[in-house]
Design an enzyme around this catalytic site. Structure first.
Site, PDB file in Angstrom:
ATOM      1  N   HIS A  72       0.860  -1.177  -0.033  1.00 12.69           N
ATOM      2  CA  HIS A  72       0.143   0.074   0.057  1.00 12.69           C
ATOM      3  C   HIS A  72       0.968   1.358  -0.080  1.00 12.69           C
ATOM      4  CE1 HIS A  72      -3.493  -2.401   1.060  1.00 12.69           C
ATOM      5  NE2 HIS A  72      -2.759  -3.092   1.630  1.00 12.69           N
ATOM      6  N   ASP A 161      -8.653  -5.231  -2.700  1.00 13.12           N
ATOM      7  CA  ASP A 161      -7.942  -5.490  -1.195  1.00 13.12           C
ATOM      8  C   ASP A 161      -8.504  -4.533  -0.088  1.00 13.12           C
ATOM      9  OD1 ASP A 161      -5.958  -6.515   0.511  1.00 13.12           O
ATOM     10  OD2 ASP A 161      -5.024  -4.723   0.171  1.00 13.12           O
ATOM     11  N   ASP A 328       2.154  -6.960   2.622  1.00 11.48           N
ATOM     12  CA  ASP A 328       1.030  -5.935   2.965  1.00 11.48           C
ATOM     13  C   ASP A 328       1.638  -4.885   3.916  1.00 11.48           C
ATOM     14  OD1 ASP A 328      -1.543  -5.419   3.145  1.00 11.48           O
ATOM     15  OD2 ASP A 328      -2.109  -6.784   4.888  1.00 11.48           O
TER      16      ASP A 328
END
Length: 452
Positions: A72, A161, A328
């Site tokens: 991210h 996601d 992640d």
């Protein structure tokens, strides 16, 4: 572009199985030559004629740069947490040369214009930035985005996601449309109808802390449903859809994936380093180690699980059920995490700690071969996400491949200090944690982007 000679290192290339001392010559963004020889230095004169910079790799491993399939970067719209520039600076500090950006930006990356923005060189990336745009418009789980147009603009898959595609008919259509393009649907497996108000794993620790827990079935039921949809599509059409399950954290979901693979279905999955490093007991704190109870740096989704689930994740990595290690990486500003546990956002940073944590746990503590750990982070993401087919020749140390390389001391023991981070955010549970393997150089497109 200038040339660089990586001299005297031990080249480990999981894609080819190479594991020996070699000199590696990089030129014009590509690997020009890999010279395995008992007498290092054969390329020296050639490199000197080219005016190549020589990097001393003695005592170090030369390996493909890490490909992180789940990152991210928070841009556009959330730049107080991270930018593409700062996120990729953190990436190269951890040996990561390619990141796959998730779409939960503001606005959601669900159009060609936003995808092009994320992948633009004007964002000043230090690593290669690929992206999986949203599977549905606004990641709302309804209307599909324009898969064909997004694929033509460089999408390497599609995902909502953080927001699972819950409706069976929408998920089935998403798998069908992505299959026509040869791309995966990457699913955050969580039945959010089971996790309303929950902030950690369901179990005795949550009960002790007075927190609402997420049952393991919230993850496993979505995985099982998606696998049934794959079977339906294969039975009804000639297509072979690809389901990629993100950050798996439970034995039950892993069992479903293992069974699906045994039946020839196209299912891949990833595990995050924090899900093999910590249990939910971390949230309870440890007075002996001066760790805080309700520390929000241990809050993420999926949550940290019990010892049994952690052991199941490690076993699934060791037996080959798990295809990829991905971080992640989810940065948040200090003020966002510095609140009550239930109110804090989910997510932690991880780009700078993935190599060190994975090597310590899998290689040292569980005896996994170094080449096999590296495969999970380099050649496997390139293969499972079909990156070379799409023109991204990453994840290997071979002639004419992209010159994306990490050089690291595999024996170095150190402790991560979050004060040194290149990320904008510091929300990590790994602050002070022991690491194995220290990055010395990271090269992207044949240029040194990190130097310890």
């Amino acid at each position: 572009m200038s040339a660089i000679l990586l001299r005297g290192g031990r080249v480990i290339d999981p894609a080819s199985g190479a594991n020996d001392f070699a000199d590696v010559l990089l030129e014009n963004g590509l690997i020009r030559e890999v010279n395995f020889t008992a007498q290092s230095g054969e390329l020296d004169a050639f490199a000197a004629d080219m005016g190549a910079e020589v990097l001393d790799c003695t005592g170090c491993v030369v390996a493909p740069g890490i490909i992180d399939a789940h990152v991210h970067l928070r841009e556009p719209g959330q730049t107080h947490k991270e930018t593409i520039a700062t996120g990729t600076l953190a990436a190269v500090a951890g040996g990561v040369t390619t990141v796959v950006a998730m779409p939960n930006t503001t606005p959601v990356t669900d159009s060609v214009a936003l995808l092009e923005f994320v992948q633009s060189v004007q964002r000043d990336p230090s690593a290669r930035v690929l992206a999986m745009p949203a599977a549905t418009v606004g990641s709302m789980g309804g209307e599909l985005t324009d898969y064909a147009a997004l694929a033509a603009a460089g999408a390497v898959g599609f995902t909502d996601d953080g927001k699972p595609v819950l409706a069976d008919e929408v998920m089935k259509q998403a798998l069908l449309e992505a299959a026509k393009l040869g791309l995966p649907i990457s699913q955050h497996a969580e039945d959010t109808r089971m996790t309303v108000g929950a902030s950690m794993n369901f179990g005795p620790v949550a009960f002790r802390l007075g927190l609402r827990g997420m049952p393991i079935e919230a993850e496993s039921s979505i995985v099982e449903r998606d696998i049934r949809l794959l079977e339906e599509i294969e039975r009804e059409t000639k297509l072979r859809p690809h389901l990629h399950v993100q950050h798996v954290s439970t034995a039950k979901a892993l069992a479903a994936i293992r069974d699906a693979k045994s039946r020839g279905l196209h299912v891949t999955c990833e595990v995050a380093p924090h899900h093999i490093a910590f249990t939910d007991e971390a949230i309870a704190g440890d007075p002996a180690q001066r760790s805080r109870r309700y520390d929000t740096h241990f809050k993420m989704n999926p949550p940290l699980r019990s010892r049994a689930e952690v052991d199941a994740c490690i076993a699934a990595v060791l037996d080959g059920t798990v295809d990829i290690i991905a971080t992640d990486h989810a940065p948040h500003a200090h003020h966002e995490k510095n609140v009550e546990f239930e109110r804090a956002p989910n997510g932690i940073t991880g780009l700078e700690t993935s190599l060190g944590a994975s090597l310590r746990i899998l290689h040292r503590e569980h005896g996994m071969r170094l080449v096999d750990v590296l495969a999970l982070m380099t050649s496997a993401p390139a293969e499972k996400l079909h990156l070379r087919r799409m023109g991204h020749d990453v994840g290997r140390i071979q002639t004419d491949a992209f010159a994306d390389v990490m050089v690291f001391d595999a024996a170095a023991e150190w402790n991560y200090d979050v004060r040194t981070t290149r990320s904008k955010s510091r929300n990590t549970p790994f602050d002070g944690a022991p690491m194995l393997g220290k990055v010395k150089f990271t090269l992207v497109k044949g240029e040194v982007k990190y130097r310890a």
